[in-house]
Each structure stands twice: as structure tokens, then as C-alpha cells.
Scaffold this active site. Structure first.
Site, PDB file in Angstrom:
ATOM      1  N   HIS A   1       0.830  -1.201   0.000  1.00  0.00           N
ATOM      2  CA  HIS A   1       0.000   0.000   0.000  1.00  0.00           C
ATOM      3  C   HIS A   1       0.866   1.253   0.000  1.00  0.00           C
ATOM      4  O   HIS A   1       0.521   2.256  -0.623  1.00  0.00           O
ATOM      5  CB  HIS A   1      -0.952  -0.020   1.195  1.00  0.00           C
TER       6      HIS A   1
ATOM      7  N   CYS B   1      -4.620  -0.415 -31.330  1.00  0.00           N
ATOM      8  CA  CYS B   1      -5.230  -0.027 -30.057  1.00  0.00           C
ATOM      9  C   CYS B   1      -4.704  -0.816 -28.869  1.00  0.00           C
ATOM     10  O   CYS B   1      -5.221  -0.691 -27.774  1.00  0.00           O
ATOM     11  CB  CYS B   1      -6.752  -0.128 -30.132  1.00  0.00           C
TER      12      CYS B   1
END
Ligand code: PEP
Ligand code: MG
Length: 608
Positions: free
Chosen positions: A273, A570
Site C-alpha cells: 500500500h 489499439c
């Protein structure tokens, strides 16, 4: 009667499989628990003879579920069947959305000074003196007791979760909140709480969840702060590179407001985190063992090549300074010029479109300078529950008003893309099974409804419809025929619409002549094309195909040569700095990329 019926009703069970490469880790577990807790029935999870309460974060985490594991979810009591179904859907969605943090590739760059190598958390260059993390606990007055302090901490995390809703980092606060609630339930006093945090974080040592130990420490600090014991960290008021073993996730926000130029941590991982928040805050940072380094010495933190250069020569410093200034100037320039055309140095105009997934990402694309949408990944509109015809139509309408040029890809489900409510047959190898355009055969109602919504929203404007995972001309013809039938049935005019294909399956390369006769355009999906060319699953945890392999460029060259209809790209390759000049040299004139890469890619194009 119904009370007794519920009480004695048969337990409902379901086998759930972990499909995310990250396993069932803290953030998805917290999201699961936060919903499970809202039901009054009993919910348990069983894995290898161990049964735990599925309403507690750390009890669920204690099963250490990894990719490939299956566990049994059991609901018993009120609305057990309905709850089981809801949790099943939620679990599938969490697994599907849990993306792996990819290791950032290092550039090669050499310096005269000695270097300590490390892993990149967040890219950039920093030049500043080293500063060693220092913190001390200070005592303040507090009138709160342990339970009050605990609840204050939980409320704070809930508020952080709410205010960060729009960011990728929001679930970190939810995860911490659920973890705190779960640990708090088992403790009556601060001492008990401290012992529990110590015991549980010790158990994580050396496991896959090792980097989550800092979350446990963070929670302890949060509760202690409300009891009057605050961890005070001091930072210099001149630029510095912070050296620390690890940082607490909650410290990153404060750190971002200081004069920090960079951070080097010894004991974290790229998906902790703390690392996610460092990336989110855009702080140049690295994981490296810097034990031998002395504070106050000036170093170069090169988080492109992944090294700390200590005792840099004056030439090293000059080179790093030039690169840093160039990077910053380029970023600023690219951003100011993002709405301008991308024209190569030879005067060729290249169209830069965006890959988007819903209304809000389409709006972001507009702000980031996209000239249109080259790929609308429509499956994201279907992500949580099947949208009604009206909801779909409205979403397409909103997106269509934003740009003149838009390519909508019909639902691309299967392989790595699951929809919780759409049951696909269990297959040994789903990447080679029912996916993409093959859904026209297996789920004609969903496809018909989607096409109807697109046609309704198009209101006779020009629009491109693209079918994914096409491997034969017949598949395209059938899908287009199906679309025409839908239009006929609802008396919708689709004369303005063009129909094309994604080139993701290698067979298309050998069928180009016939495709030329039927399609209006091609869009190369390099993500899947690479996976199928090399037979390496795109989400594979250890195997990686070379993103810049000549094989891929040869394939693209062959497509461009044979195509008599427009070709765009893409896949991820279209935003790869190393690939852009090559793609343009092969004659590609349209790139569709993620919004965050648009400004930079346009600038790269201007230098080709
Ligand atoms: C691709 O495969 O390159 C592509 C753009 O489609 P997706 O990543 O959505 O599969
Ligand atoms: Mg694809």
C-alpha cells in the site's frame, strides 16, 4: 414460521476459485467483507480443513488463498441462497478487476559513480542529499478510552475511503478500516491490541502478505494517536531523498506535502500500500538496500534505470540534472500541447485516439487531448450487473456526444474478462474458447440488446462498430448479418455505421485478401495478438512475451501491406516509446491509447 424456516434451512454452499494472480489479498478481501457484514446470516469460508468466519478480514486472510486455490463459501440462515448468489457475483467481480502490479522495466543508463541497484516503485529522477527517516513518539493529552480511540480510527478511515472514492487508492482505506474493525473486535485494551497486532504481523513475515505488515503498524499508530501517543516525523525544509526501511501508508500524504525529491525504501514491495500511494502521489521512488549510505551526502536517484548513484562525479550530476530538467520540461510542454495535432517532423499527421471504458473515462479522454475514441471497451458497462437497454442506450448517448470519431467494440468477454452474471461453459483453456465475437453464438440475446442500444444511441450519426477476437471471415460475416437483423427488427437505420474487426488472432494475417472485401476497417489489438503469436498468456505471472519483438512488427508490417482498408493500433504497444517510431515507419496513422499517455505520445510523435 419463516423464522424457523430460516433458522433450520439447509446451508447453501458454493466453490469459489481464485483467478487473480495476486491471490485473495487484503483489498479484495476487505471489499468482500464489507458487503458480507451487511447480511445477518452466518457466512463461513472453508479451505483445506480450515473453516473461518467470512465476515472478518483477518480470518479470511488467514486462509492464505493463492491463484488456483478453491474454497467453499457457506451461507446459513436468513436468505442464505440469495446472499450466496450476491457474494458469488461480488467475488467474481473482485477477481476480475484485481489487476496485477507490473514490475516497471528499467532503462539502461551508465554513471561514473558507484551504483546501488533496486526495483522501481515510481519513475523519475531526483538529485538531493540523503535524509534518514527519524520519528519519535510524543505524548499529548487525550480523554478517550481504548474503545473510543478505536472507533475514531475506524471513522477516520471510513471518511478517507469516501473522499478518495474517485482514486485507485480508495480501497486501501477500506482495507485498513476493515482490518482495524476486525482486530479491534478481539481486543479490550491497548495492550491486548498491541499484542494482537504484533502477533498477526509476525505471522506475515516472509509470506506473500509481508508488505502488509506496515498496514498493521499504521493501524496501531492511528489508535495510539487518539490515545495521546503520536508518532512525530520530522522532514528537512530543503529538498531531500528519504531513506527508510519502510513507511506507513498514512505517512505518504504528509510526505507529499514536504520538499521530498525522492524515496528509497528497503523493506517494501512494488504492490504494498505504501508503494501504491507513492506512485499515486508521483514521488520518484525505489526499493533498494541502502544500509551503506550516509545521510547528508548528495546522490542521484535514477528511478528510470533503477539505481541510487552515490559519490556521483560532477559529470554524472550534470547529466542527471539535464535529464531531470528535460523530463520536466517535456512533461509540461506535452501537457500544454495536448489539444494540438500530433504531426511528425516530416509533416505527417497522426491521429491519437483514446481507449475508454465508460462515460467518465470518455470525459477524461476529452480533457487529456484525445481526438476521438479508438476503442470503447463496452464490457466495462456490463461489469457489475447487466445494464438494461435504457441504461446502455443512455451511456452510449453520453459518450457519443463527446467526439465525432468513435469506435465501439461489442462485448469482449471470456479469457481474462469474466462477467459475474454470465455463465460461460467451464473450459480447460478459456483463452482459446468461448470469447469475444463467439458470444454471438452462445449469448445472442445479450448481443442483440447491446447492438440495439448502440444503434438507438447512434441516431444516424457516423460510428464504427468493431468485433473482437475475429478469427475467420465467416465469423465477421455472421456478426454483421446478426447486427443487420437487429436493426431491421427494430426498424433502425444503420446506413451510417461502419463495421470492422480487431486483429488479435494470427489467422487473420493469412486471410487479409478476403477480409478486405468485407470489412470497413481494422484495429490491431497488440495485447492479444502478442499473446497468441507467442502462446504466452497475457496475464501469466512468470512468462512474458517481448513487447518489442521483431515478430510483432513483422506481423504489423504484413497487415499494413495487405490491407486495403484503414488500419489503426489499439493495444498497449501504441503508447510504447520504443515502438512509436517503428509503427509510424510502417505506415500506421492512427493510434488508440489510454488517456494518461496521450500528451506524451503526441510529443513522441512530433519527434519522429
Ligand atoms: C488488445 O487485445 O490489444 C486490446 C486492445 O484489447 P483488450 O486489451 O481489451 O483485450
Ligand atoms: Mg484484446
Amino acid at each position: 414460521m419463516s423464522f424457523f424456516k430460516n433458522l433450520f434451512s439447509k446451508p447453501q454452499t458454493k466453490q469459489l476459485s481464485i483467478t487473480s494472480n495476486n491471490g485473495f489479498h487484503l483489498r479484495p478481501v476487505a471489499q468482500f467483507v464489507s458487503v458480507a457484514k451487511t447480511f445477518s446470516c452466518q457466512i463461513t469460508a472453508t479451505f483445506k480443513d480450515k473453516t473461518v468466519d467470512a465476515k472478518g478480514v483477518n480470518s479470511l486472510l488467514s486462509l492464505s488463498l493463492e491463484k488456483g486455490d478453491s474454497f467453499t463459501l457457506v451461507t446459513k440462515g436468513k436468505k442464505a441462497e440469495e446472499v450466496l448468489e450476491k457474494l458469488h457475483t461480488l467475488f467474481e467481480t473482485l477477481m476480475h478487476n484485481d489487476k496485477e502490479v507490473k514490475q516497471i522495466e528499467k532503462e539502461t543508463y551508465s554513471y561514473e559513480g558507484s551504483a546501488i541497484e533496486g526495483d522501481i516503485i515510481s519513475e523519475g529522477i531526483a538529485i538531493a542529499p540523503l535524509y534518514t527517516y527519524t520519528a519519535k513518539e510524543i505524548l499529548q493529552k487525550s480523554d478517550l478510552n481504548f474503545q473510543e480511540a478505536l472507533h475514531k480510527g475506524i471513522d477516520e478511515l471510513e471518511a478517507l475511503y469516501t473522499t478518495h472514492q474517485k482514486n485507485d487508492t480508495a480501497t486501501i482505506y477500506l482495507a485498513q478500516k476493515e482490518l482495524l474493525a476486525s482486530l479491534g473486535q478481539k481486543s479490550q485494551t491497548l495492550t491486548e491490541f498491541e499484542q494482537l497486532v504484533e502477533k498477526e504481523s509476525q505471522q506475515l513475515l516472509g509470506t506473500k502478505l509481508d508488505s502488509k505488515r506496515s498496514d498493521y503498524q499504521d493501524l496501531l499508530q492511528r489508535v495510539k494517536k487518539h490515545l495521546g501517543v503520536e508518532l512525530k516525523v520530522t522532514f528537512p525544509d530543503t529538498p531531500f531523498i528519504l531513506l527508510a526501511d519502510d513507511l506507513l501508508p498514512s505517512q505518504i500524504d504528509t510526505l507529499a506535502k514536504t520538499k521530498v525529491s525522492g524515496v528509497v525504501l528497503k523493506e517494501t514491495s512494488a504492490n504494498s500500500h505504501t508503494a501504491i500511494l507513492l506512485r499515486g502521489a508521483g514521488i520518484t521512488s525505489l526499493i533498494a538496500d541502502t544500509t551503506q549510505l550516509l545521510a547528508d551526502t548528495k546522490v542521484i536517484l535514477d528511478a528510470h534505470s533503477g539505481a541510487v548513484i552515490y559519490a556521483p562525479s560532477s559529470e554524472d550530476l550534470q547529466k542527471a540534472k539535464n535529464r531531470l530538467e528535460k523530463n520536466e520540461a517535456q512533461k509540461a510542454l506535452a501537457s500544454t500541447k495536448r489539444f494540438e495535432n500530433a504531426t511528425t517532423s516530416k509533416g505527417k499527421n497522426i491521429k491519437v485516439l483514446a481507449n475508454v471504458s465508460d462515460v467518465s473515462s470518455a470525459k477524461i479522454a476529452k480533457e487529456e487531448g484525445a481526438e476521438g475514441i479508438g476503442l470503447l471497451r463496452s464490457e466495462f458497462l456490463f461489469k457489475e450487473e447487466k445494464p438494461t437497454l435504457e441504461v446502455q442506450t443512455q451511456a452510449y448517448e453520453e459518450i457519443f456526444t463527446l467526439f465525432d470519431e468513435i469506435t465501439v467494440r461489442t462485448l469482449d468477454i471470456g479469457g481474462d474478462k469474466a462477467l459475474p452474471y454470465m455463465t460461460l461453459p467451464k473450459e480447460e483453456n478459456p483463452f482459446l474458447g468461448i470469447r469475444g465475437v463467439r458470444l454471438f453464438q452462445t449469448h445472442p440475446e445479450i448481443m442483440a440488446e447491446q447492438l440495439q442500444a448502440i444503434f438507438l444511441a447512434s441516431k444516424n450519426r457516423a460510428l464504427k462498430i468493431m468485433f473482437p477476437m475475429i478469427s475467420s471471415v465467416e465469423e465477421f460475416n455472421e456478426a454483421k448479418h446478426f447486427a443487420q437483423e437487429v436493426a431491421n427488427k427494430h426498424q433502425l437505420d444503420i446506413a451510417q455505421l461502419q463495421f470492422g474487426i480487431m486483429i488479435e488472432v494470427p489467422s487473420v494475417l493469412f486471410l487479409m485478401e478476403t477480409f478486405n472485401e468485407v470489412v470497413d476497417f481494422y484495429s490491431i489489438g497488440t495485447n492479444d495478438l502478442t499473446q497468441y503469436l507467442f502462446a504466452i498468456e497475457r496475464t501469466h505471472p512468470t512468462l512474458k512475451a517481448d513487447a518489442l519483438s521483431p515478430v510483432l512488427f513483422n506481423a504489423i508490417q504484413s497487415i499494413v501491406k495487405k490491407a486495403t482498408k484503414p488500419v489503426s493500433i489499439c493495444g498497449e504497444l501504441a503508447a510504447n516509446k520504443g515502438a512509436i517510431p517503428k509503427l509510424l515507419n510502417l505506415g500506421i496513422e492512427t493510434l488508440s491509447i489510454s488517456s494518461k499517455s496521450i500528451a506524451q505520445t503526441k510529443e513522441e510523435i512530433r519527434h519522429v
